[in-house]
Design a protein around this motif. Sequence first.
Motif, PDB file in Angstrom:
ATOM      1  N   TRP A  13       0.847  -1.195   0.000  1.00  0.00           N
ATOM      2  CA  TRP A  13       0.000   0.000   0.000  1.00  0.00           C
ATOM      3  C   TRP A  13       0.882   1.244   0.000  1.00  0.00           C
ATOM      4  O   TRP A  13       1.834   1.358   0.763  1.00  0.00           O
ATOM      5  N   ARG A  14       0.566   2.163  -0.914  1.00  0.00           N
ATOM      6  CA  ARG A  14       1.230   3.475  -0.954  1.00  0.00           C
ATOM      7  C   ARG A  14       0.164   4.539  -0.748  1.00  0.00           C
ATOM      8  O   ARG A  14      -0.822   4.591  -1.486  1.00  0.00           O
ATOM      9  N   HIS A  15       0.345   5.368   0.289  1.00  0.00           N
ATOM     10  CA  HIS A  15      -0.613   6.436   0.560  1.00  0.00           C
ATOM     11  C   HIS A  15      -0.610   7.443  -0.584  1.00  0.00           C
ATOM     12  O   HIS A  15       0.428   7.712  -1.198  1.00  0.00           O
ATOM     13  N   ALA A  16      -1.765   8.010  -0.884  1.00  0.00           N
ATOM     14  CA  ALA A  16      -1.871   9.023  -1.938  1.00  0.00           C
ATOM     15  C   ALA A  16      -0.905  10.163  -1.650  1.00  0.00           C
ATOM     16  O   ALA A  16      -0.866  10.694  -0.544  1.00  0.00           O
ATOM     17  N   GLU A  61      -8.725   6.508  -4.350  1.00  0.00           N
ATOM     18  CA  GLU A  61      -8.365   7.913  -4.192  1.00  0.00           C
ATOM     19  C   GLU A  61      -7.454   8.131  -2.985  1.00  0.00           C
ATOM     20  O   GLU A  61      -6.780   9.144  -2.887  1.00  0.00           O
ATOM     21  N   ASP A  62      -7.468   7.180  -2.062  1.00  0.00           N
ATOM     22  CA  ASP A  62      -6.684   7.323  -0.835  1.00  0.00           C
ATOM     23  C   ASP A  62      -5.299   6.706  -0.939  1.00  0.00           C
ATOM     24  O   ASP A  62      -4.446   6.948  -0.083  1.00  0.00           O
TER      25      ASP A  62
END
Length: 507
Positions: A13-16, A61-62
Amino acid sequence: MTGARIRAVDWGWRHAGGDAPAVAGLSLTIEPGERVLVVGASGAGKSTLLAGIAGVLGDDEDGDETGMLTIDDVPAREARGACGLVLQDPDSQVMLARVGDDIAFGCENLAVPRDEIWQRVAVAKAAVGLDVPDEHPTNALSGGQQQRLALAGVLAMRPGALLLDEPTANLDPSGTRDVVASVRRIADDGGLTVVVVEHRVDVWAPHVDRLVVVGPSGIVHDGPLERVVAEHGDELVAAGVWLPGRPVEIAPRARAESRAQGTDGQAPETPSSPGEALLEARDLEIGWRGAAPLQRDLNVTVRSGHLLAIVGPNGSGKSTLAMTLGGLHPPLAGEVLATPALAEGLGADVRSWRSKHLITRIGTVFQQPEHQFVARTVRDEIAVGLRALRRDRDDVDARVDDMLRGLGLVELADASPFELSGGQQRRLSVATVLATRPRVIVLDEPTFGQDRRTWRHMVDRCAALLDDGCAIVAVSHDSRFVAALASETLELARIMDAGGQAALSVA
Protein backbone atom coordinates in the motif's frame (compact mmCIF):
# COMPACT_ATOMS: atom_id res chain seq x y z
CA MET A 1 -18.00 -17.41 16.93
CA THR A 2 -14.84 -18.63 15.19
CA GLY A 3 -11.61 -16.89 14.39
CA ALA A 4 -11.03 -15.26 11.02
CA ARG A 5 -8.42 -16.42 8.50
CA ILE A 6 -6.17 -13.62 7.23
CA ARG A 7 -4.14 -13.96 4.06
CA ALA A 8 -1.82 -11.52 2.27
CA VAL A 9 -0.11 -12.31 -1.03
CA ASP A 10 2.57 -9.85 -2.21
CA TRP A 11 0.45 -7.12 -0.66
CA GLY A 12 1.43 -3.46 -0.54
CA TRP A 13 0.00 0.00 0.00
CA ARG A 14 1.23 3.48 -0.95
CA HIS A 15 -0.61 6.44 0.56
CA ALA A 16 -1.87 9.02 -1.94
CA GLY A 17 0.86 11.59 -2.49
CA GLY A 18 3.51 9.37 -0.95
CA ASP A 19 6.76 8.75 -2.81
CA ALA A 20 7.36 5.27 -1.42
CA PRO A 21 4.97 2.53 -0.31
CA ALA A 22 4.23 2.22 3.40
CA VAL A 23 4.16 -1.57 2.92
CA ALA A 24 5.44 -3.60 -0.03
CA GLY A 25 5.72 -7.25 -1.02
CA LEU A 26 4.14 -8.61 2.14
CA SER A 27 2.95 -12.24 2.17
CA LEU A 28 1.64 -14.19 5.16
CA THR A 29 -1.22 -16.38 6.30
CA ILE A 30 -2.74 -16.25 9.78
CA GLU A 31 -4.99 -19.19 10.55
CA PRO A 32 -8.21 -18.94 12.61
CA GLY A 33 -7.49 -18.70 16.32
CA GLU A 34 -3.77 -17.91 15.97
CA ARG A 35 -2.24 -15.22 18.19
CA VAL A 36 0.42 -13.28 16.30
CA LEU A 37 2.76 -10.55 17.52
CA VAL A 38 3.99 -8.18 14.77
CA VAL A 39 7.20 -6.22 15.42
CA GLY A 40 9.58 -4.08 13.42
CA ALA A 41 11.25 -0.69 13.39
CA SER A 42 9.20 2.49 13.83
CA GLY A 43 7.76 3.35 10.40
CA ALA A 44 8.07 -0.20 8.99
CA GLY A 45 4.37 -0.26 8.05
CA LYS A 46 2.94 -2.28 10.93
CA SER A 47 -0.01 0.05 11.53
CA THR A 48 -0.69 0.21 7.79
CA LEU A 49 -0.87 -3.58 7.71
CA LEU A 50 -3.47 -3.64 10.50
CA ALA A 51 -5.53 -0.93 8.81
CA GLY A 52 -5.42 -2.92 5.57
CA ILE A 53 -6.63 -6.10 7.30
CA ALA A 54 -9.46 -4.11 8.89
CA GLY A 55 -10.42 -2.72 5.47
CA VAL A 56 -10.16 0.92 6.51
CA LEU A 57 -7.32 2.21 4.34
CA GLY A 58 -9.78 3.68 1.87
CA ASP A 59 -10.31 3.38 -1.86
CA ASP A 60 -8.27 4.18 -4.95
CA GLU A 61 -8.36 7.91 -4.19
CA ASP A 62 -6.68 7.32 -0.83
CA GLY A 63 -3.78 5.26 -2.09
CA ASP A 64 -2.48 2.54 -4.37
CA GLU A 65 -2.89 -1.13 -3.41
CA THR A 66 -0.92 -4.01 -4.84
CA GLY A 67 -1.27 -7.75 -4.36
CA MET A 68 -4.09 -9.39 -2.42
CA LEU A 69 -5.37 -9.13 1.16
CA THR A 70 -8.35 -11.24 2.25
CA ILE A 71 -10.36 -12.14 5.34
CA ASP A 72 -11.90 -15.62 5.06
CA ASP A 73 -11.24 -15.42 1.31
CA VAL A 74 -13.16 -12.14 1.00
CA PRO A 75 -11.22 -8.98 -0.01
CA ALA A 76 -10.49 -7.03 3.16
CA ARG A 77 -12.22 -3.92 1.82
CA GLU A 78 -15.44 -5.93 1.48
CA ALA A 79 -15.15 -7.64 4.87
CA ARG A 80 -15.32 -4.57 7.13
CA GLY A 81 -16.65 -5.56 10.53
CA ALA A 82 -15.14 -9.04 10.43
CA CYS A 83 -12.08 -7.68 12.24
CA GLY A 84 -12.08 -5.26 15.17
CA LEU A 85 -9.28 -2.68 15.10
CA VAL A 86 -7.97 -0.74 18.11
CA LEU A 87 -5.92 2.13 16.71
CA GLN A 88 -2.61 3.44 17.99
CA ASP A 89 -4.34 6.72 18.90
CA PRO A 90 -7.46 5.84 20.93
CA ASP A 91 -8.75 9.42 20.84
CA SER A 92 -9.40 9.04 17.11
CA GLN A 93 -11.85 6.18 17.82
CA VAL A 94 -14.09 8.07 20.23
CA MET A 95 -17.39 8.65 18.42
CA LEU A 96 -20.03 9.65 20.99
CA ALA A 97 -20.31 11.84 24.08
CA ARG A 98 -21.01 9.13 26.70
CA VAL A 99 -19.00 6.03 27.49
CA GLY A 100 -21.87 3.52 27.25
CA ASP A 101 -23.13 4.95 23.96
CA ASP A 102 -19.63 4.89 22.50
CA ILE A 103 -19.13 1.21 23.37
CA ALA A 104 -22.58 0.41 21.95
CA PHE A 105 -21.96 2.26 18.67
CA GLY A 106 -20.40 -0.63 16.77
CA CYS A 107 -23.05 -3.08 17.95
CA GLU A 108 -25.80 -0.72 16.78
CA ASN A 109 -24.23 -0.59 13.33
CA LEU A 110 -24.25 -4.40 13.27
CA ALA A 111 -27.98 -4.39 14.17
CA VAL A 112 -27.46 -6.28 17.42
CA PRO A 113 -30.76 -6.39 19.43
CA ARG A 114 -31.00 -3.56 21.98
CA ASP A 115 -31.15 -5.73 25.11
CA GLU A 116 -28.16 -7.73 23.97
CA ILE A 117 -26.20 -4.56 23.18
CA TRP A 118 -26.28 -3.37 26.78
CA GLN A 119 -25.36 -6.79 28.06
CA ARG A 120 -22.34 -6.69 25.76
CA VAL A 121 -21.45 -3.16 26.92
CA ALA A 122 -21.38 -4.27 30.56
CA VAL A 123 -19.29 -7.35 29.78
CA ALA A 124 -16.82 -5.36 27.65
CA LYS A 125 -16.36 -2.63 30.28
CA ALA A 126 -15.68 -5.21 32.95
CA ALA A 127 -13.28 -7.10 30.70
CA VAL A 128 -11.02 -4.07 30.16
CA GLY A 129 -11.38 -2.60 33.66
CA LEU A 130 -13.09 0.64 32.59
CA ASP A 131 -14.60 1.54 35.95
CA VAL A 132 -16.72 4.58 35.03
CA PRO A 133 -20.52 4.84 34.63
CA ASP A 134 -22.14 4.49 31.20
CA GLU A 135 -23.11 8.17 31.44
CA HIS A 136 -19.50 9.33 32.01
CA PRO A 137 -18.41 11.89 29.36
CA THR A 138 -15.90 10.47 26.89
CA ASN A 139 -14.12 13.83 26.71
CA ALA A 140 -13.32 13.56 30.44
CA LEU A 141 -11.39 10.29 30.05
CA SER A 142 -7.62 10.13 30.35
CA GLY A 143 -5.57 8.77 27.47
CA GLY A 144 -5.29 5.40 29.19
CA GLN A 145 -9.03 5.28 29.82
CA GLN A 146 -9.64 6.12 26.15
CA GLN A 147 -7.47 3.12 25.28
CA ARG A 148 -9.70 0.89 27.38
CA LEU A 149 -12.81 2.47 25.86
CA ALA A 150 -11.61 1.73 22.33
CA LEU A 151 -10.86 -1.87 23.22
CA ALA A 152 -14.23 -2.29 24.94
CA GLY A 153 -16.03 -1.00 21.83
CA VAL A 154 -14.27 -3.54 19.65
CA LEU A 155 -14.80 -6.42 22.06
CA ALA A 156 -18.53 -5.66 22.28
CA MET A 157 -18.83 -6.22 18.51
CA ARG A 158 -17.47 -9.77 18.91
CA PRO A 159 -15.44 -9.80 15.69
CA GLY A 160 -13.64 -12.79 14.21
CA ALA A 161 -10.25 -11.15 14.73
CA LEU A 162 -8.84 -8.58 17.13
CA LEU A 163 -6.30 -6.20 15.61
CA LEU A 164 -4.45 -4.29 18.32
CA ASP A 165 -2.06 -1.44 17.52
CA GLU A 166 0.06 -0.90 20.67
CA PRO A 167 -3.02 -1.29 22.88
CA THR A 168 -1.11 -0.82 26.15
CA ALA A 169 1.08 2.13 25.16
CA ASN A 170 -0.83 4.67 27.28
CA LEU A 171 -1.64 2.37 30.19
CA ASP A 172 -0.11 2.16 33.63
CA PRO A 173 1.46 -1.22 34.59
CA SER A 174 -1.71 -2.44 36.30
CA GLY A 175 -3.81 -1.44 33.30
CA THR A 176 -1.39 -3.20 30.97
CA ARG A 177 -1.75 -6.44 32.89
CA ASP A 178 -5.54 -6.08 32.94
CA VAL A 179 -5.84 -5.47 29.20
CA VAL A 180 -3.47 -8.27 28.21
CA ALA A 181 -5.33 -10.69 30.47
CA SER A 182 -8.67 -9.50 29.08
CA VAL A 183 -7.57 -10.02 25.49
CA ARG A 184 -6.28 -13.49 26.32
CA ARG A 185 -9.47 -14.47 28.13
CA ILE A 186 -11.80 -13.16 25.42
CA ALA A 187 -9.73 -14.76 22.66
CA ASP A 188 -9.79 -18.08 24.51
CA ASP A 189 -13.55 -17.93 25.06
CA GLY A 190 -14.36 -17.06 21.46
CA GLY A 191 -11.51 -18.72 19.55
CA LEU A 192 -10.62 -15.34 18.07
CA THR A 193 -7.66 -14.60 15.83
CA VAL A 194 -5.45 -11.97 17.48
CA VAL A 195 -2.88 -9.77 15.74
CA VAL A 196 -0.94 -7.38 17.99
CA VAL A 197 1.51 -4.69 16.89
CA GLU A 198 3.88 -3.86 19.73
CA HIS A 199 7.51 -2.77 20.22
CA ARG A 200 7.82 -4.61 23.54
CA VAL A 201 8.00 -8.35 23.09
CA ASP A 202 7.88 -9.13 26.82
CA VAL A 203 4.34 -7.76 27.26
CA TRP A 204 2.77 -10.29 24.89
CA ALA A 205 5.32 -13.11 24.72
CA PRO A 206 3.43 -15.50 27.05
CA HIS A 207 0.20 -14.97 25.11
CA VAL A 208 1.13 -15.39 21.43
CA ASP A 209 1.92 -18.36 19.19
CA ARG A 210 4.01 -16.61 16.60
CA LEU A 211 6.32 -13.66 15.95
CA VAL A 212 6.23 -11.82 12.60
CA VAL A 213 8.98 -9.30 11.89
CA VAL A 214 8.12 -6.64 9.28
CA GLY A 215 10.76 -4.78 7.28
CA PRO A 216 10.74 -2.28 4.41
CA SER A 217 10.20 -5.02 1.80
CA GLY A 218 7.79 -7.33 3.56
CA ILE A 219 8.19 -10.12 6.10
CA VAL A 220 11.75 -10.50 7.40
CA HIS A 221 11.18 -13.36 9.87
CA ASP A 222 8.16 -15.45 10.78
CA GLY A 223 7.85 -18.34 13.21
CA PRO A 224 7.43 -19.41 16.84
CA LEU A 225 8.48 -16.54 19.10
CA GLU A 226 11.14 -18.43 21.03
CA ARG A 227 12.81 -19.70 17.85
CA VAL A 228 12.81 -16.33 16.05
CA VAL A 229 14.24 -14.56 19.12
CA ALA A 230 16.89 -17.27 19.67
CA GLU A 231 18.02 -17.27 16.03
CA HIS A 232 17.74 -13.56 15.22
CA GLY A 233 17.90 -11.75 18.57
CA ASP A 234 20.86 -9.51 17.69
CA GLU A 235 19.26 -8.57 14.38
CA LEU A 236 15.98 -7.73 16.09
CA VAL A 237 17.71 -5.55 18.66
CA ALA A 238 19.57 -3.73 15.88
CA ALA A 239 16.21 -3.13 14.17
CA GLY A 240 14.84 -1.52 17.33
CA VAL A 241 12.78 -4.34 18.83
CA TRP A 242 12.60 -4.47 22.63
CA LEU A 243 13.50 -8.00 23.69
CA PRO A 244 13.28 -9.45 27.22
CA GLY A 245 16.64 -9.34 28.97
CA ARG A 246 18.16 -6.97 26.37
CA PRO A 247 17.87 -3.48 27.92
CA VAL A 248 19.26 -0.34 26.35
CA GLU A 249 22.59 0.41 28.01
CA ILE A 250 21.93 3.77 29.63
CA ALA A 251 23.17 4.78 33.07
CA PRO A 252 20.67 6.37 35.45
CA ARG A 253 22.40 9.72 34.86
CA ALA A 254 22.41 9.78 31.07
CA ARG A 255 23.38 13.43 30.58
CA ALA A 256 27.16 12.96 30.40
CA GLU A 257 26.79 9.98 28.08
CA SER A 258 24.82 11.94 25.53
CA ARG A 259 27.60 14.49 25.14
CA ALA A 260 30.24 11.78 24.84
CA GLN A 261 28.30 10.38 21.88
CA GLY A 262 28.20 13.75 20.15
CA THR A 263 24.50 14.54 20.56
CA ASP A 264 24.05 18.29 20.26
CA GLY A 265 21.55 19.94 22.57
CA GLN A 266 19.26 22.84 21.77
CA ALA A 267 20.13 25.36 24.44
CA PRO A 268 17.37 27.76 25.52
CA GLU A 269 17.62 31.35 24.34
CA THR A 270 18.51 32.48 27.88
CA PRO A 271 20.42 29.78 29.79
CA SER A 272 19.45 29.25 33.42
CA SER A 273 21.65 28.45 36.36
CA PRO A 274 21.61 24.73 37.30
CA GLY A 275 18.82 24.04 39.77
CA GLU A 276 17.32 27.53 39.42
CA ALA A 277 13.54 27.60 40.07
CA LEU A 278 11.60 28.54 36.92
CA LEU A 279 8.00 27.55 37.74
CA GLU A 280 6.22 27.18 41.06
CA ALA A 281 2.79 25.64 41.63
CA ARG A 282 1.20 26.58 44.94
CA ASP A 283 -1.77 24.89 46.61
CA LEU A 284 -2.83 23.66 43.20
CA GLU A 285 -6.18 22.00 42.59
CA ILE A 286 -6.59 20.58 39.09
CA GLY A 287 -9.44 19.18 37.04
CA TRP A 288 -12.30 20.33 34.83
CA ARG A 289 -15.02 22.80 35.71
CA GLY A 290 -18.22 21.07 36.80
CA ALA A 291 -16.45 17.82 37.71
CA ALA A 292 -14.77 16.57 40.88
CA PRO A 293 -11.11 17.64 41.26
CA LEU A 294 -8.48 15.21 40.05
CA GLN A 295 -5.87 16.43 42.55
CA ARG A 296 -5.75 18.90 45.43
CA ASP A 297 -3.06 20.74 47.41
CA LEU A 298 -0.21 20.20 44.97
CA ASN A 299 2.99 22.17 45.53
CA VAL A 300 5.58 21.69 42.80
CA THR A 301 8.77 23.49 41.77
CA VAL A 302 10.21 23.09 38.27
CA ARG A 303 13.97 23.69 38.14
CA SER A 304 16.49 24.22 35.37
CA GLY A 305 18.59 21.19 34.51
CA HIS A 306 16.09 18.89 36.26
CA LEU A 307 13.53 16.48 34.85
CA LEU A 308 10.38 16.21 36.94
CA ALA A 309 8.64 12.92 36.11
CA ILE A 310 4.89 12.76 36.76
CA VAL A 311 3.75 9.17 37.22
CA GLY A 312 0.70 7.35 38.53
CA PRO A 313 -2.35 5.38 37.41
CA ASN A 314 -4.59 6.31 34.50
CA GLY A 315 -7.18 8.88 35.50
CA SER A 316 -5.10 10.43 38.29
CA GLY A 317 -4.71 13.75 36.47
CA LYS A 318 -1.17 13.51 35.08
CA SER A 319 -1.96 15.08 31.69
CA THR A 320 -4.20 17.71 33.28
CA LEU A 321 -1.37 18.67 35.64
CA ALA A 322 1.05 18.88 32.72
CA MET A 323 -1.26 21.21 30.78
CA THR A 324 -1.83 23.30 33.91
CA LEU A 325 1.92 23.69 34.51
CA GLY A 326 2.31 24.58 30.83
CA GLY A 327 -0.14 27.46 31.12
CA LEU A 328 -2.68 25.82 28.81
CA HIS A 329 -5.32 24.79 31.35
CA PRO A 330 -6.68 26.87 34.25
CA PRO A 331 -6.35 25.45 37.76
CA LEU A 332 -9.49 24.98 39.81
CA ALA A 333 -7.68 26.60 42.72
CA GLY A 334 -4.18 27.73 43.57
CA GLU A 335 -1.74 29.19 41.08
CA VAL A 336 1.14 28.46 38.72
CA LEU A 337 3.72 31.24 38.84
CA ALA A 338 6.83 31.88 36.80
CA THR A 339 9.88 33.10 38.69
CA PRO A 340 11.61 36.26 37.45
CA ALA A 341 14.23 34.04 35.80
CA LEU A 342 11.56 32.69 33.44
CA ALA A 343 9.10 35.58 33.27
CA GLU A 344 11.72 38.15 32.17
CA GLY A 345 9.55 41.20 32.63
CA LEU A 346 6.21 39.50 32.12
CA GLY A 347 3.68 38.93 34.87
CA ALA A 348 4.25 35.89 37.06
CA ASP A 349 0.88 34.27 36.18
CA VAL A 350 1.63 32.09 33.16
CA ARG A 351 -2.08 32.02 32.24
CA SER A 352 -1.80 35.73 31.39
CA TRP A 353 0.91 35.16 28.79
CA ARG A 354 0.14 35.26 25.10
CA SER A 355 1.26 32.45 22.79
CA LYS A 356 4.22 34.48 21.54
CA HIS A 357 5.43 34.71 25.13
CA LEU A 358 4.97 31.00 25.83
CA ILE A 359 6.74 29.81 22.72
CA THR A 360 10.27 30.54 24.01
CA ARG A 361 9.48 30.01 27.68
CA ILE A 362 7.20 26.97 28.04
CA GLY A 363 6.74 24.44 25.23
CA THR A 364 4.16 21.67 25.60
CA VAL A 365 3.92 18.35 23.72
CA PHE A 366 0.40 16.92 23.93
CA GLN A 367 -0.46 13.29 24.59
CA GLN A 368 -2.02 13.01 21.11
CA PRO A 369 0.64 14.32 18.67
CA GLU A 370 -1.71 15.17 15.79
CA HIS A 371 -3.59 17.65 17.99
CA GLN A 372 -0.78 20.15 17.43
CA PHE A 373 -0.06 19.66 13.71
CA VAL A 374 -0.93 22.57 11.41
CA ALA A 375 1.42 22.35 8.39
CA ARG A 376 1.48 20.28 5.20
CA THR A 377 4.95 18.76 5.58
CA VAL A 378 7.18 17.61 8.40
CA ARG A 379 9.77 20.30 7.59
CA ASP A 380 7.17 23.07 7.63
CA GLU A 381 5.67 21.72 10.87
CA ILE A 382 8.99 22.05 12.68
CA ALA A 383 9.42 25.56 11.27
CA VAL A 384 6.02 26.92 12.37
CA GLY A 385 7.12 28.30 15.72
CA LEU A 386 10.37 29.69 14.36
CA ARG A 387 8.57 31.57 11.60
CA ALA A 388 6.11 32.94 14.14
CA LEU A 389 9.14 34.33 15.99
CA ARG A 390 10.32 35.89 12.69
CA ARG A 391 13.68 34.12 12.73
CA ASP A 392 15.78 34.65 9.63
CA ARG A 393 15.65 31.94 6.99
CA ASP A 394 19.16 30.57 7.60
CA ASP A 395 18.47 30.17 11.32
CA VAL A 396 15.14 28.44 10.60
CA ASP A 397 16.73 26.04 8.12
CA ALA A 398 19.61 25.22 10.48
CA ARG A 399 17.35 24.49 13.44
CA VAL A 400 14.91 22.45 11.37
CA ASP A 401 17.74 20.38 9.90
CA ASP A 402 19.12 19.75 13.39
CA MET A 403 15.70 18.52 14.59
CA LEU A 404 15.28 16.27 11.56
CA ARG A 405 18.69 14.67 12.14
CA GLY A 406 18.47 14.43 15.90
CA LEU A 407 15.06 12.74 15.95
CA GLY A 408 15.44 10.50 12.91
CA LEU A 409 13.05 12.34 10.59
CA VAL A 410 15.34 13.33 7.70
CA GLU A 411 13.79 10.94 5.18
CA LEU A 412 10.31 12.16 6.12
CA ALA A 413 10.97 15.88 5.74
CA ASP A 414 8.56 16.29 2.81
CA ALA A 415 5.88 13.88 4.06
CA SER A 416 2.58 14.97 5.55
CA PRO A 417 2.56 14.83 9.37
CA PHE A 418 -0.71 12.90 9.18
CA GLU A 419 0.82 10.10 7.09
CA LEU A 420 3.46 9.25 9.69
CA SER A 421 3.34 6.30 12.04
CA GLY A 422 2.42 6.97 15.67
CA GLY A 423 6.05 6.81 16.77
CA GLN A 424 7.14 9.18 14.00
CA GLN A 425 4.34 11.60 14.89
CA ARG A 426 5.51 11.59 18.49
CA ARG A 427 9.06 12.51 17.48
CA LEU A 428 7.74 15.25 15.20
CA SER A 429 5.60 16.75 17.97
CA VAL A 430 8.67 16.88 20.21
CA ALA A 431 10.74 18.47 17.43
CA THR A 432 8.19 21.25 16.86
CA VAL A 433 8.52 22.31 20.50
CA LEU A 434 12.29 21.91 20.84
CA ALA A 435 12.99 23.98 17.73
CA THR A 436 12.09 27.24 19.50
CA ARG A 437 14.35 26.38 22.45
CA PRO A 438 11.95 27.04 25.33
CA ARG A 439 13.42 27.02 28.83
CA VAL A 440 10.69 24.77 30.23
CA ILE A 441 9.52 21.75 28.20
CA VAL A 442 6.38 19.79 29.13
CA LEU A 443 6.25 16.32 27.53
CA ASP A 444 3.23 14.03 27.76
CA GLU A 445 4.33 10.42 27.12
CA PRO A 446 7.44 11.41 25.10
CA THR A 447 8.51 7.81 24.36
CA PHE A 448 5.12 6.57 23.15
CA GLY A 449 5.46 4.37 20.04
CA GLN A 450 9.28 4.36 20.00
CA ASP A 451 11.44 1.38 19.16
CA ARG A 452 14.64 0.96 21.16
CA ARG A 453 16.73 3.00 18.69
CA THR A 454 14.38 6.00 18.49
CA TRP A 455 13.84 5.73 22.26
CA ARG A 456 17.59 6.19 22.72
CA HIS A 457 17.54 9.22 20.42
CA MET A 458 14.77 10.75 22.53
CA VAL A 459 16.63 10.10 25.79
CA ASP A 460 19.87 11.53 24.40
CA ARG A 461 18.08 14.64 23.18
CA CYS A 462 16.40 15.20 26.55
CA ALA A 463 19.71 14.62 28.34
CA ALA A 464 21.39 17.27 26.23
CA LEU A 465 18.58 19.72 26.93
CA LEU A 466 19.02 19.20 30.67
CA ASP A 467 22.75 19.78 30.31
CA ASP A 468 21.97 23.07 28.57
CA GLY A 469 19.82 24.28 31.48
CA CYS A 470 16.34 23.44 30.27
CA ALA A 471 13.75 22.20 32.73
CA ILE A 472 11.65 19.22 31.64
CA VAL A 473 8.31 18.06 33.03
CA ALA A 474 7.49 14.59 31.68
CA VAL A 475 4.33 12.55 32.12
CA SER A 476 5.33 8.94 31.56
CA HIS A 477 4.45 5.30 32.18
CA ASP A 478 7.89 4.38 30.80
CA SER A 479 9.95 3.27 33.81
CA ARG A 480 13.11 3.11 31.68
CA PHE A 481 12.78 6.75 30.67
CA VAL A 482 12.08 7.85 34.24
CA ALA A 483 15.04 5.87 35.61
CA ALA A 484 17.39 7.31 33.00
CA LEU A 485 16.59 10.98 33.39
CA ALA A 486 14.35 11.94 36.32
CA SER A 487 15.79 14.18 39.05
CA GLU A 488 12.45 14.15 40.88
CA THR A 489 9.39 11.94 40.58
CA LEU A 490 5.89 13.13 41.49
CA GLU A 491 3.61 10.15 41.96
CA LEU A 492 -0.10 10.93 41.78
CA ALA A 493 -2.78 8.71 43.24
CA ARG A 494 -6.41 8.92 42.21
CA ILE A 495 -8.42 10.83 44.82
CA MET A 496 -10.93 7.98 45.03
CA ASP A 497 -8.06 5.61 45.89
CA ALA A 498 -5.86 7.58 48.25
CA GLY A 499 -7.42 10.91 49.14
CA GLY A 500 -5.50 12.69 46.42
CA GLN A 501 -2.17 12.49 48.22
CA ALA A 502 0.73 12.99 45.85
CA ALA A 503 4.19 11.75 46.72
CA LEU A 504 7.31 13.60 45.57
CA SER A 505 10.63 11.79 45.57
CA VAL A 506 14.06 13.06 44.58
CA ALA A 507 16.44 10.83 42.63
